[in-house]
Write a protein that holds these residues in place. Sequence first.
Motif, PDB file in Angstrom:
ATOM      1  N   UNK A   1       0.842  -1.201   0.000  1.00  0.00           N
ATOM      2  CA  UNK A   1       0.000   0.000   0.000  1.00  0.00           C
ATOM      3  C   UNK A   1       0.871   1.243   0.000  1.00  0.00           C
ATOM      4  N   UNK A   2       0.457   2.291  -0.724  1.00  0.00           N
ATOM      5  CA  UNK A   2       1.218   3.532  -0.760  1.00  0.00           C
ATOM      6  C   UNK A   2       0.402   4.702  -0.236  1.00  0.00           C
ATOM      7  N   UNK A   3      -0.588   5.180  -1.011  1.00  0.00           N
ATOM      8  CA  UNK A   3      -1.301   6.377  -0.579  1.00  0.00           C
ATOM      9  C   UNK A   3      -2.644   6.519  -1.270  1.00  0.00           C
ATOM     10  N   UNK A   4      -3.409   7.486  -0.786  1.00  0.00           N
ATOM     11  CA  UNK A   4      -4.636   7.940  -1.435  1.00  0.00           C
ATOM     12  C   UNK A   4      -4.411   9.393  -1.794  1.00  0.00           C
ATOM     13  N   UNK A   5      -4.713   9.769  -3.030  1.00  0.00           N
ATOM     14  CA  UNK A   5      -4.600  11.156  -3.464  1.00  0.00           C
ATOM     15  C   UNK A   5      -5.945  11.850  -3.330  1.00  0.00           C
ATOM     16  N   UNK A   6      -5.967  13.000  -2.659  1.00  0.00           N
ATOM     17  CA  UNK A   6      -7.200  13.761  -2.449  1.00  0.00           C
ATOM     18  C   UNK A   6      -7.095  15.127  -3.115  1.00  0.00           C
ATOM     19  N   UNK A   7      -8.118  15.505  -3.860  1.00  0.00           N
ATOM     20  CA  UNK A   7      -8.210  16.855  -4.414  1.00  0.00           C
ATOM     21  C   UNK A   7      -8.829  17.758  -3.351  1.00  0.00           C
ATOM     22  N   UNK A   8      -8.202  18.896  -3.090  1.00  0.00           N
ATOM     23  CA  UNK A   8      -8.595  19.754  -1.977  1.00  0.00           C
ATOM     24  C   UNK A   8      -8.975  21.153  -2.449  1.00  0.00           C
ATOM     25  N   UNK A   9     -10.054  21.663  -1.906  1.00  0.00           N
ATOM     26  CA  UNK A   9     -10.421  23.050  -2.150  1.00  0.00           C
ATOM     27  C   UNK A   9      -9.368  23.962  -1.535  1.00  0.00           C
ATOM     28  N   UNK A  10      -8.940  23.619  -0.319  1.00  0.00           N
ATOM     29  CA  UNK A  10      -7.929  24.381   0.423  1.00  0.00           C
ATOM     30  C   UNK A  10      -7.007  23.362   1.089  1.00  0.00           C
ATOM     31  N   UNK A  11      -5.806  23.177   0.542  1.00  0.00           N
ATOM     32  CA  UNK A  11      -4.893  22.165   1.072  1.00  0.00           C
ATOM     33  C   UNK A  11      -4.601  22.377   2.554  1.00  0.00           C
ATOM     34  N   UNK A  12      -4.455  23.624   2.981  1.00  0.00           N
ATOM     35  CA  UNK A  12      -4.135  23.897   4.387  1.00  0.00           C
ATOM     36  C   UNK A  12      -5.259  23.415   5.307  1.00  0.00           C
ATOM     37  N   UNK A  13      -6.506  23.687   4.949  1.00  0.00           N
ATOM     38  CA  UNK A  13      -7.652  23.256   5.754  1.00  0.00           C
ATOM     39  C   UNK A  13      -7.722  21.739   5.823  1.00  0.00           C
ATOM     40  N   UNK A  14      -7.522  21.083   4.688  1.00  0.00           N
ATOM     41  CA  UNK A  14      -7.566  19.624   4.653  1.00  0.00           C
ATOM     42  C   UNK A  14      -6.411  19.036   5.454  1.00  0.00           C
ATOM     43  N   UNK A  15      -5.221  19.611   5.323  1.00  0.00           N
ATOM     44  CA  UNK A  15      -4.072  19.142   6.101  1.00  0.00           C
ATOM     45  C   UNK A  15      -4.338  19.288   7.598  1.00  0.00           C
ATOM     46  N   UNK A  16      -4.864  20.404   8.022  1.00  0.00           N
ATOM     47  CA  UNK A  16      -5.165  20.614   9.445  1.00  0.00           C
ATOM     48  C   UNK A  16      -6.182  19.602   9.957  1.00  0.00           C
ATOM     49  N   UNK A  17      -7.191  19.275   9.154  1.00  0.00           N
ATOM     50  CA  UNK A  17      -8.218  18.304   9.539  1.00  0.00           C
ATOM     51  C   UNK A  17      -7.605  16.931   9.799  1.00  0.00           C
ATOM     52  N   UNK A  18      -6.805  16.454   8.856  1.00  0.00           N
ATOM     53  CA  UNK A  18      -6.238  15.111   8.995  1.00  0.00           C
ATOM     54  C   UNK A  18      -5.095  15.051  10.011  1.00  0.00           C
ATOM     55  N   UNK A  19      -4.373  16.135  10.217  1.00  0.00           N
ATOM     56  CA  UNK A  19      -3.321  16.113  11.240  1.00  0.00           C
ATOM     57  C   UNK A  19      -3.931  16.224  12.635  1.00  0.00           C
ATOM     58  N   UNK A  20      -4.912  17.076  12.797  1.00  0.00           N
ATOM     59  CA  UNK A  20      -5.504  17.286  14.127  1.00  0.00           C
ATOM     60  C   UNK A  20      -6.357  16.104  14.588  1.00  0.00           C
ATOM     61  N   UNK A  21      -7.220  15.578  13.713  1.00  0.00           N
ATOM     62  CA  UNK A  21      -8.188  14.577  14.147  1.00  0.00           C
ATOM     63  C   UNK A  21      -7.820  13.135  13.805  1.00  0.00           C
ATOM     64  N   UNK A  22      -6.859  12.946  12.904  1.00  0.00           N
ATOM     65  CA  UNK A  22      -6.513  11.590  12.494  1.00  0.00           C
ATOM     66  C   UNK A  22      -5.045  11.250  12.719  1.00  0.00           C
ATOM     67  N   UNK A  23      -4.261  12.182  13.275  1.00  0.00           N
ATOM     68  CA  UNK A  23      -2.886  11.895  13.658  1.00  0.00           C
ATOM     69  C   UNK A  23      -1.866  11.849  12.533  1.00  0.00           C
ATOM     70  N   UNK A  24      -2.213  12.374  11.355  1.00  0.00           N
ATOM     71  CA  UNK A  24      -1.238  12.440  10.274  1.00  0.00           C
ATOM     72  C   UNK A  24      -0.251  13.571  10.539  1.00  0.00           C
ATOM     73  N   UNK A  25       0.921  13.488   9.919  1.00  0.00           N
ATOM     74  CA  UNK A  25       1.928  14.541  10.003  1.00  0.00           C
ATOM     75  C   UNK A  25       2.463  14.792   8.598  1.00  0.00           C
ATOM     76  N   UNK A  26       2.873  16.007   8.350  1.00  0.00           N
ATOM     77  CA  UNK A  26       3.434  16.347   7.042  1.00  0.00           C
ATOM     78  C   UNK A  26       4.724  15.567   6.842  1.00  0.00           C
ATOM     79  N   UNK A  27       4.820  14.874   5.696  1.00  0.00           N
ATOM     80  CA  UNK A  27       5.999  14.080   5.370  1.00  0.00           C
ATOM     81  C   UNK A  27       6.844  14.730   4.279  1.00  0.00           C
ATOM     82  N   UNK A  28       6.191  15.459   3.377  1.00  0.00           N
ATOM     83  CA  UNK A  28       6.917  16.063   2.262  1.00  0.00           C
ATOM     84  C   UNK A  28       6.002  17.045   1.554  1.00  0.00           C
ATOM     85  N   UNK A  29       6.599  18.084   0.982  1.00  0.00           N
ATOM     86  CA  UNK A  29       5.890  19.006   0.097  1.00  0.00           C
ATOM     87  C   UNK A  29       6.682  19.059  -1.211  1.00  0.00           C
ATOM     88  N   UNK A  30       5.991  18.816  -2.310  1.00  0.00           N
ATOM     89  CA  UNK A  30       6.601  18.881  -3.630  1.00  0.00           C
ATOM     90  C   UNK A  30       6.142  20.180  -4.276  1.00  0.00           C
TER      91      UNK A  30
END
Length: 145
Positions: free
Chosen positions: A7-36
């Motif tokens: 397994x690798x990843x799921x790609x999500x299209x975001x209206x606002x990447x910052x809002x989506x990142x905050x949602x998944x980091x705050x409530x689901x425990x994800x952390x930023x791994x890389x920005x391309x």
Amino acid sequence: MAGGLRWSHVGLNCTDQKTTEEFYTRYFGFARARVVDLGESRIVFLRKGDAYLELFAAGDTAPARTANDDGPQAPGRMRHLAFQTDSVDAFLAELGDAAEVTLGPLDFDDFICGWRTVWVRDPDGVIVEVSQGYEDDGSHDKDGA
């Protein structure tokens, strides 16, 4: 496993990447791994254990039809993302008003004692399932018979 496939990843299209990142980091425990950096846009990779979410800026395209309940049932569309927790009720208390509940919480004790699930909508409309108590059925063999 063919060629070390994993397994690798799921790609999500975001209206606002910052809002989506905050949602998944705050409530689901994800952390930023890389920005391309792609010049005019970027891709943000979030990681939790071996799971990644790849966040893309959606651009000026029309939003997808709103998903309800446990997600869209049309072929070719992802129905929902799913996560396990120790307590659906504790998750919902922490989540507060940060996401809309689209279905549940529902108890599935008729199938597995203690299995409880809720579905919520992320900032971009993706349905996210959060369950407690699910267990595999050990009576099935590896061949699926």
